[in-house]
Scaffold this motif. Structure first.
Motif, mmCIF file in Angstrom:
data_model
loop_
_atom_site.group_PDB
_atom_site.id
_atom_site.type_symbol
_atom_site.label_atom_id
_atom_site.label_comp_id
_atom_site.label_asym_id
_atom_site.label_seq_id
_atom_site.Cartn_x
_atom_site.Cartn_y
_atom_site.Cartn_z
ATOM 1 N N GLU A 2 0.828 -1.215 0.000
ATOM 2 C CA GLU A 2 0.000 0.000 0.000
ATOM 3 C C GLU A 2 0.863 1.266 0.000
ATOM 4 O O GLU A 2 1.980 1.263 0.521
ATOM 5 C CB GLU A 2 -0.908 0.013 1.231
ATOM 6 C CG GLU A 2 -2.129 -0.854 1.034
ATOM 7 C CD GLU A 2 -3.141 -0.686 2.145
ATOM 8 O OE1 GLU A 2 -3.498 0.457 2.469
ATOM 9 O OE2 GLU A 2 -3.556 -1.713 2.693
ATOM 10 N N THR A 3 0.295 2.303 -0.561
ATOM 11 C CA THR A 3 1.030 3.575 -0.702
ATOM 12 C C THR A 3 0.371 4.674 0.124
ATOM 13 O O THR A 3 -0.850 4.722 0.242
ATOM 14 C CB THR A 3 1.038 3.991 -2.192
ATOM 15 O OG1 THR A 3 1.593 2.929 -2.958
ATOM 16 C CG2 THR A 3 1.835 5.256 -2.430
ATOM 17 N N PHE A 44 4.553 -0.042 4.221
ATOM 18 C CA PHE A 44 3.952 0.925 3.293
ATOM 19 C C PHE A 44 5.042 1.576 2.454
ATOM 20 O O PHE A 44 6.164 1.762 2.925
ATOM 21 C CB PHE A 44 3.228 2.043 4.059
ATOM 22 C CG PHE A 44 1.859 1.659 4.578
ATOM 23 C CD1 PHE A 44 0.712 2.120 3.950
ATOM 24 C CD2 PHE A 44 1.724 0.844 5.692
ATOM 25 C CE1 PHE A 44 -0.547 1.770 4.429
ATOM 26 C CE2 PHE A 44 0.475 0.498 6.172
ATOM 27 C CZ PHE A 44 -0.669 0.965 5.543
ATOM 28 N N SER A 68 -3.421 5.537 -3.670
ATOM 29 C CA SER A 68 -2.991 5.535 -2.275
ATOM 30 C C SER A 68 -4.158 5.269 -1.354
ATOM 31 O O SER A 68 -5.296 5.664 -1.638
ATOM 32 C CB SER A 68 -2.401 6.907 -1.906
ATOM 33 O OG SER A 68 -1.002 6.887 -2.021
ATOM 34 N N SER A 69 -3.852 4.630 -0.217
ATOM 35 C CA SER A 69 -4.918 4.422 0.765
ATOM 36 C C SER A 69 -5.053 5.634 1.680
ATOM 37 O O SER A 69 -6.062 5.774 2.369
ATOM 38 C CB SER A 69 -4.677 3.153 1.573
ATOM 39 O OG SER A 69 -3.326 3.025 1.878
ATOM 40 N N GLY A 94 -9.973 7.901 0.351
ATOM 41 C CA GLY A 94 -9.199 7.278 1.433
ATOM 42 C C GLY A 94 -9.097 8.159 2.676
ATOM 43 O O GLY A 94 -9.795 9.168 2.826
ATOM 44 N N LYS A 143 -5.257 0.662 9.136
ATOM 45 C CA LYS A 143 -5.254 -0.524 8.273
ATOM 46 C C LYS A 143 -5.341 -1.791 9.123
ATOM 47 O O LYS A 143 -6.109 -2.706 8.826
ATOM 48 C CB LYS A 143 -3.976 -0.552 7.440
ATOM 49 C CG LYS A 143 -4.122 -1.544 6.333
ATOM 50 C CD LYS A 143 -2.841 -2.042 5.764
ATOM 51 C CE LYS A 143 -3.118 -3.286 4.937
ATOM 52 N NZ LYS A 143 -1.875 -3.852 4.426
#
Ligand code: CA2
Length: 146
Positions: A2-3, A44, A68-69, A94, A143
């Motif tokens: 994830e970014t 991340f 991106s999250s 997000g 997360k």
């Protein structure tokens, strides 16, 4: 992987060079290194950007959409003026963390209002550059707890 997009607004490229009484002695490169390290320790990856231009900041936010999250944003002076940045953030689904190095609630009247806060899920201010690390930790927690 994830970014997280970490976006910085005008004059933050001067970190460590001026107004060190308010913003500290670390540079924007130090900040980027700190953020990359903390994010990668937690699995991340980071897109880290700084711009002095409002329209480029809007472009950076749009680039995060679908990629991106989370966005961690210090919009600097545009925090207090920019409906364009607020609108761009509203298009991002997000998690949004607003960060300020200083405590804007304890400074001049004109810094007390934030357009970014109208969309942010979380606001972190007054912790110096550690506020960015705190923001990354909150994204990671979010997360883990999903
Ligand atoms: O406290 C913050 O992080 C701010 O977002 C910083 C902005 C200011 O306009 C906001 O009200 C609060 C200013 C960033 C300018 O950064 C500099 C850093 C070093 C030297 C000069 C400016």
């Amino acid at each position: 992987m994830e970014t997280i997009h970490i976006l910085n607004g005008p004059n933050l490229n001067l970190l460590g060079m001026r107004e060190t009484n308010i913003y500290g002695h670390k540079t924007i490169n130090d900040l980027e290194d700190m953020c990359r390290r903390r994010a990668s320790e937690n699995g991340f990856q980071v897109v880290f950007k700084q711009t002095n231009s409002e329209s480029t900041l809007v472009d950076f936010i749009q680039e995060a959409i679908g990629k991106s999250s989370a966005i961690i944003i210090n919009a600097a002076a545009y925090t207090h003026t920019s409906i364009a940045i607020l609108d761009a953030l509203k298009s991002f689904a997000g998690y949004v963390v607003e960060v300020h190095i200083s405590d804007i609630s304890k400074r001049e009247e004109f810094r007390k209002f934030s357009f970014v806060s109208l969309r942010a899920d979380l606001v972190i201010q007054g912790l110096g550059l550690d506020g960015y690390i705190e923001a990354i930790d909150k994204v990671v927690e979010k997360k883990v707890n999903k």
